[in-house]
Scaffold this motif. Sequence first.
Motif, PDB file in Angstrom:
ATOM      1  N   ARG A   1       0.863  -1.182   0.000  1.00 19.35           N
ATOM      2  CA  ARG A   1       0.000   0.000   0.000  1.00 19.35           C
ATOM      3  C   ARG A   1       0.902   1.234   0.000  1.00 19.35           C
ATOM      4  O   ARG A   1       1.814   1.339   0.824  1.00 19.35           O
ATOM      5  CB  ARG A   1      -0.883  -0.028   1.250  1.00 19.35           C
ATOM      6  CG  ARG A   1      -1.801   1.148   1.427  1.00 19.35           C
ATOM      7  CD  ARG A   1      -3.087   0.989   0.628  1.00 19.35           C
ATOM      8  NE  ARG A   1      -3.946   2.138   0.760  1.00 19.35           N
ATOM      9  CZ  ARG A   1      -4.947   2.237   1.623  1.00 19.35           C
ATOM     10  NH1 ARG A   1      -5.236   1.247   2.433  1.00 19.35           N
ATOM     11  NH2 ARG A   1      -5.667   3.333   1.672  1.00 19.35           N
TER      12      ARG A   1
ATOM     13  N   PHE B   1       1.017   5.353   0.246  1.00 13.94           N
ATOM     14  CA  PHE B   1       0.337   6.595   0.599  1.00 13.94           C
ATOM     15  C   PHE B   1       1.181   7.752   0.083  1.00 13.94           C
ATOM     16  O   PHE B   1       2.399   7.769   0.305  1.00 13.94           O
ATOM     17  CB  PHE B   1       0.184   6.725   2.114  1.00 13.94           C
ATOM     18  CG  PHE B   1      -0.709   5.692   2.735  1.00 13.94           C
ATOM     19  CD1 PHE B   1      -2.093   5.832   2.691  1.00 13.94           C
ATOM     20  CD2 PHE B   1      -0.169   4.580   3.371  1.00 13.94           C
ATOM     21  CE1 PHE B   1      -2.924   4.878   3.262  1.00 13.94           C
ATOM     22  CE2 PHE B   1      -0.993   3.629   3.949  1.00 13.94           C
ATOM     23  CZ  PHE B   1      -2.377   3.773   3.896  1.00 13.94           C
ATOM     24  N   ALA B   2       0.559   8.713  -0.577  1.00 15.93           N
ATOM     25  CA  ALA B   2       1.300   9.864  -1.099  1.00 15.93           C
ATOM     26  C   ALA B   2       1.826  10.738   0.026  1.00 15.93           C
ATOM     27  O   ALA B   2       2.945  11.226  -0.028  1.00 15.93           O
ATOM     28  CB  ALA B   2       0.412  10.691  -2.036  1.00 15.93           C
ATOM     29  N   ASP B   3       0.996  10.930   1.073  1.00 13.59           N
ATOM     30  CA  ASP B   3       1.385  11.817   2.162  1.00 13.59           C
ATOM     31  C   ASP B   3       0.585  11.462   3.414  1.00 13.59           C
ATOM     32  O   ASP B   3      -0.249  10.562   3.405  1.00 13.59           O
ATOM     33  CB  ASP B   3       1.180  13.286   1.775  1.00 13.59           C
ATOM     34  CG  ASP B   3      -0.241  13.580   1.322  1.00 13.59           C
ATOM     35  OD1 ASP B   3      -1.190  12.908   1.779  1.00 13.59           O
ATOM     36  OD2 ASP B   3      -0.409  14.495   0.485  1.00 13.59           O
TER      37      ASP B   3
ATOM     38  N   ASP C   1      -1.765  13.019   4.846  1.00 15.96           N
ATOM     39  CA  ASP C   1      -3.207  13.230   4.705  1.00 15.96           C
ATOM     40  C   ASP C   1      -3.907  11.956   4.235  1.00 15.96           C
ATOM     41  O   ASP C   1      -5.000  11.639   4.688  1.00 15.96           O
ATOM     42  CB  ASP C   1      -3.506  14.389   3.749  1.00 15.96           C
ATOM     43  CG  ASP C   1      -3.069  15.734   4.315  1.00 15.96           C
ATOM     44  OD1 ASP C   1      -3.005  15.869   5.560  1.00 15.96           O
ATOM     45  OD2 ASP C   1      -2.780  16.640   3.517  1.00 15.96           O
ATOM     46  N   GLU C   2      -3.272  11.222   3.326  1.00 12.11           N
ATOM     47  CA  GLU C   2      -3.844   9.953   2.860  1.00 12.11           C
ATOM     48  C   GLU C   2      -3.854   8.914   3.980  1.00 12.11           C
ATOM     49  O   GLU C   2      -4.773   8.118   4.070  1.00 12.11           O
ATOM     50  CB  GLU C   2      -3.086   9.423   1.644  1.00 12.11           C
ATOM     51  CG  GLU C   2      -3.410  10.144   0.370  1.00 12.11           C
ATOM     52  CD  GLU C   2      -2.820   9.473  -0.868  1.00 12.11           C
ATOM     53  OE1 GLU C   2      -2.315   8.331  -0.778  1.00 12.11           O
ATOM     54  OE2 GLU C   2      -2.876  10.098  -1.942  1.00 12.11           O
ATOM     55  N   VAL C   3      -2.830   8.941   4.820  1.00 13.33           N
ATOM     56  CA  VAL C   3      -2.782   8.014   5.956  1.00 13.33           C
ATOM     57  C   VAL C   3      -3.909   8.360   6.933  1.00 13.33           C
ATOM     58  O   VAL C   3      -4.627   7.469   7.396  1.00 13.33           O
ATOM     59  CB  VAL C   3      -1.406   8.054   6.653  1.00 13.33           C
ATOM     60  CG1 VAL C   3      -1.396   7.135   7.869  1.00 13.33           C
ATOM     61  CG2 VAL C   3      -0.292   7.671   5.678  1.00 13.33           C
TER      62      VAL C   3
ATOM     63  N   ALA D   1      -6.709   9.777   6.304  1.00 16.90           N
ATOM     64  CA  ALA D   1      -7.985   9.396   5.675  1.00 16.90           C
ATOM     65  C   ALA D   1      -8.230   7.889   5.732  1.00 16.90           C
ATOM     66  O   ALA D   1      -9.369   7.441   5.658  1.00 16.90           O
ATOM     67  CB  ALA D   1      -8.015   9.884   4.232  1.00 16.90           C
ATOM     68  N   ALA D   2      -7.167   7.109   5.874  1.00 15.78           N
ATOM     69  CA  ALA D   2      -7.282   5.643   5.882  1.00 15.78           C
ATOM     70  C   ALA D   2      -7.496   5.059   7.280  1.00 15.78           C
ATOM     71  O   ALA D   2      -7.562   3.829   7.427  1.00 15.78           O
ATOM     72  CB  ALA D   2      -6.037   5.030   5.243  1.00 15.78           C
TER      73      ALA D   2
ATOM     74  N   GLU E   1      -8.937   1.411   8.386  1.00 14.83           N
ATOM     75  CA  GLU E   1      -8.847   0.456   7.285  1.00 14.83           C
ATOM     76  C   GLU E   1      -7.912  -0.706   7.597  1.00 14.83           C
ATOM     77  O   GLU E   1      -6.934  -0.554   8.316  1.00 14.83           O
ATOM     78  CB  GLU E   1      -8.331   1.151   6.012  1.00 14.83           C
ATOM     79  CG  GLU E   1      -9.314   2.067   5.361  1.00 14.83           C
ATOM     80  CD  GLU E   1      -8.791   2.621   4.034  1.00 14.83           C
ATOM     81  OE1 GLU E   1      -7.870   2.024   3.427  1.00 14.83           O
ATOM     82  OE2 GLU E   1      -9.312   3.668   3.623  1.00 14.83           O
TER      83      GLU E   1
ATOM     84  N   LEU F   1       5.161   5.476   2.656  1.00 13.59           N
ATOM     85  CA  LEU F   1       4.807   6.863   2.358  1.00 13.59           C
ATOM     86  C   LEU F   1       5.738   7.389   1.282  1.00 13.59           C
ATOM     87  O   LEU F   1       6.949   7.197   1.373  1.00 13.59           O
ATOM     88  CB  LEU F   1       4.994   7.745   3.597  1.00 13.59           C
ATOM     89  CG  LEU F   1       3.910   7.763   4.637  1.00 13.59           C
ATOM     90  CD1 LEU F   1       4.390   8.501   5.872  1.00 13.59           C
ATOM     91  CD2 LEU F   1       2.659   8.399   4.103  1.00 13.59           C
TER      92      LEU F   1
END
Length: 162
Positions: free
Chosen positions: A2, A4-6, A8-10, A12-13, A16, A80
């Motif tokens: 997986r 993550f770009a940054d 913020d994506e983490v 948001a997850a 999960e 990341l």
Amino acid sequence: MRVFADIDEVVAAQGEHLGRTDWLTIDQTRIDRFADATEDHQWIHLDAERAAEGPFGATIAHGFLSLSLLPYFARNLFTLVEKPAMSINYGLNRVRFLRPVTVGSRVRDSVDLREVTRTDKGYLVTTGHTVEIEGSDRPALVAESLALWVRRPSAEREGSSS
């Protein structure tokens, strides 16, 4: 894996399931080296002949050996792109050793992203881990792990005025 770009994506997850790692074989050499590193030379880990007659029928990995694999598993499950300055092991909230890992067993980690909390230093990332044993209906261990992802100095300065 997986990606993550940054952060913020983490964030948001949160909540999960991040997936399962590949299987890793726990061989006697790994057990022996862990025993040497920790000075834990109990016979159940090292004496194959005696352990064969013991309760598990073979030598077993140290519980802390299995636990020490969590960072390895995490590195192989998610990453990341925009990395923090560093990631620090911040501890554990809970650990339970549920089943011994006998020599030659294959284990993998199933990881959930439980919580990401912003702190003055960066982000406190809480992950849930279930280390599974191939062919077993019961995991080797369950644990909740904490990592502090320290922000890069430039990120701290962005919000301040000079």
